[in-house]
Design an enzyme around this catalytic site. Structure first.
Site, PDB file in Angstrom:
ATOM      1  N   CYS A   1      -1.510   0.217  -9.709  1.00 10.24           N
ATOM      2  CA  CYS A   1      -1.616   1.521  -9.057  1.00 10.24           C
ATOM      3  C   CYS A   1      -2.566   2.433  -9.834  1.00 10.24           C
ATOM      4  O   CYS A   1      -2.368   2.681 -11.026  1.00 10.24           O
ATOM      5  CB  CYS A   1      -0.247   2.177  -8.945  1.00 10.24           C
ATOM      6  SG  CYS A   1      -0.305   3.809  -8.158  1.00 10.24           S
TER       7      CYS A   1
ATOM      8  N   GLY B   1      -4.934  -5.771   2.340  1.00 13.19           N
ATOM      9  CA  GLY B   1      -4.381  -4.428   2.326  1.00 13.19           C
ATOM     10  C   GLY B   1      -5.040  -3.555   3.370  1.00 13.19           C
ATOM     11  O   GLY B   1      -4.663  -3.547   4.544  1.00 13.19           O
TER      12      GLY B   1
ATOM     13  N   MET C   1       0.840  -1.196   0.000  1.00 11.91           N
ATOM     14  CA  MET C   1       0.000   0.000   0.000  1.00 11.91           C
ATOM     15  C   MET C   1       0.877   1.248   0.000  1.00 11.91           C
ATOM     16  O   MET C   1       1.542   1.559   0.999  1.00 11.91           O
ATOM     17  CB  MET C   1      -0.918  -0.010   1.209  1.00 11.91           C
ATOM     18  CG  MET C   1      -1.860  -1.197   1.236  1.00 11.91           C
ATOM     19  SD  MET C   1      -2.854  -1.240   2.749  1.00 11.91           S
ATOM     20  CE  MET C   1      -3.818   0.254   2.555  1.00 11.91           C
TER      21      MET C   1
END
Length: 314
Positions: free
Chosen positions: A98, A223, A8
């Site tokens: 991303c 995450g 992350m």
């Protein structure tokens, strides 16, 4: 099953990896991405992002750490992949997920999901550069503006020689909004003979079990859930009881203490406030405390508020 801590950006730095891997039985943690453009990056870049390289690529408690690269040029991705592994990274991961605008604008991250051939060439170059015994992996989303190329991208990565693939079950346009479309991962799992790691909307042990049932995956990656419930990994893998607010508050203070003794003491106010935005999902007490501490800007003030809150606990 294997349990992996997701990379992350701006959240899971080396200190967070240390803290979370200490209280959770992670099989692997992945770093924030190293941005590769048009050069072989100096060693100091890797040591700064991943100080665990000084410890043979392991967190202080012995959890393997894998460096993640983000870039669009196969040759430079290959050279940096070799460097990461040579410095001690436990394999190397390629970021094709991303969603950040600044990254996508420069042809990195999720924008590459529109071009399966490019993804194939990047992974193939990395695979050829890295010793065979070292894993070369990739993390993707289901697509960019839509999910029409999800299988082509997965096959491109497999055919390029990747060891395994992690799939965040949303497109770039989906962002982080629920739901996660686990059924797409199911289709990839049926087609690919390499390990497929499921990721997305796993907030509890029940979510993890349901995700594994839907996708057929043996491995999962967590995450935001791991930041919202600090011992989520232990809950999933060992059926541990979720941390109480008292335990979580103690963890926050441990985090600030380690930050004060590290190189990022100035970041404590921003990092603690950031962490509270995730904790609010799990703990009503976090929302109440955040209303109090959000007005403070100095490290000393933030720590004082946390200590006072701890003292008020029954």
């Amino acid at each position: 099953m294997r349990l992996i801590l997701a990379p992350m950006e701006g959240v899971v730095d080396d200190l967070m990896r240390d803290i979370l891997s200490t209280i959770n039985p992670f099989d692997l943690v992945v770093t924030e991405f190293v941005r590769v453009v048009n050069q072989l990056l100096p060693e100091k870049v890797y040591y700064k992002l991943c100080p665990e390289l000084h410890n043979h690529g392991l967190t202080p408690n012995g959890t393997p750490v894998r460096v993640q690269l983000l870039g669009q040029e196969p040759n430079w991705m290959a050279e940096n992949a070799y460097r990461a592994v040579a410095l001690g990274s436990c394999g190397v991961d390629a970021n094709f997920g991303c969603p950040a605008k600044i990254v996508n604008k420069s042809k990195g991250g999720a924008v590459l999901l529109q071009y399966p051939d490019n993804i194939h060439n990047i992974v193939k170059a990395m695979r050829e550069a890295v010793p065979a015994e070292q894993p070369v992996t990739a993390k993707i989303r289901l697509g960019y503006e839509d999910k029409s190329l999800f299988m082509e991208n997965a096959l491109a990565i497999y055919e390029a020689g990747a060891t395994e693939i992690a799939i965040h079950a949303r497109s770039k346009v989906d962002g982080y909004k629920p739901p996660a479309y686990w059924e797409y991962i199911t289709e990839v799992k049926k087609r690919l003979p390499i390990p497929v790691i499921a990721n997305g909307e796993i907030w509890s042990e029940a979510d993890a079990k349901r995700c594994m049932e839907v996708t057929g995956c043996d491995d999962i990656m967590i995450g935001r859930g791991a930041i919202s419930l600090p011992n989520l990994g232990a809950c999933i893998k060992n059926s541990s009881q979720p941390y109480t607010w008292e335990q979580t508050l103690a963890l926050l203070l441990s985090y600030t203490d380690k930050q004060l003794n590290g190189r990022k003491a100035d970041y404590i106010p921003a990092r603690i406030k950031q962490w509270f935005t995730y904790l609010n999902r799990q703990y009503p007490e976090a929302d109440t405390l955040f209303r109090e501490l959000r007005v403070f800007k100095t490290t000393e003030e933030i720590i004082t508020v946390l200590q006072q809150a701890q003292q008020k606990l029954p």
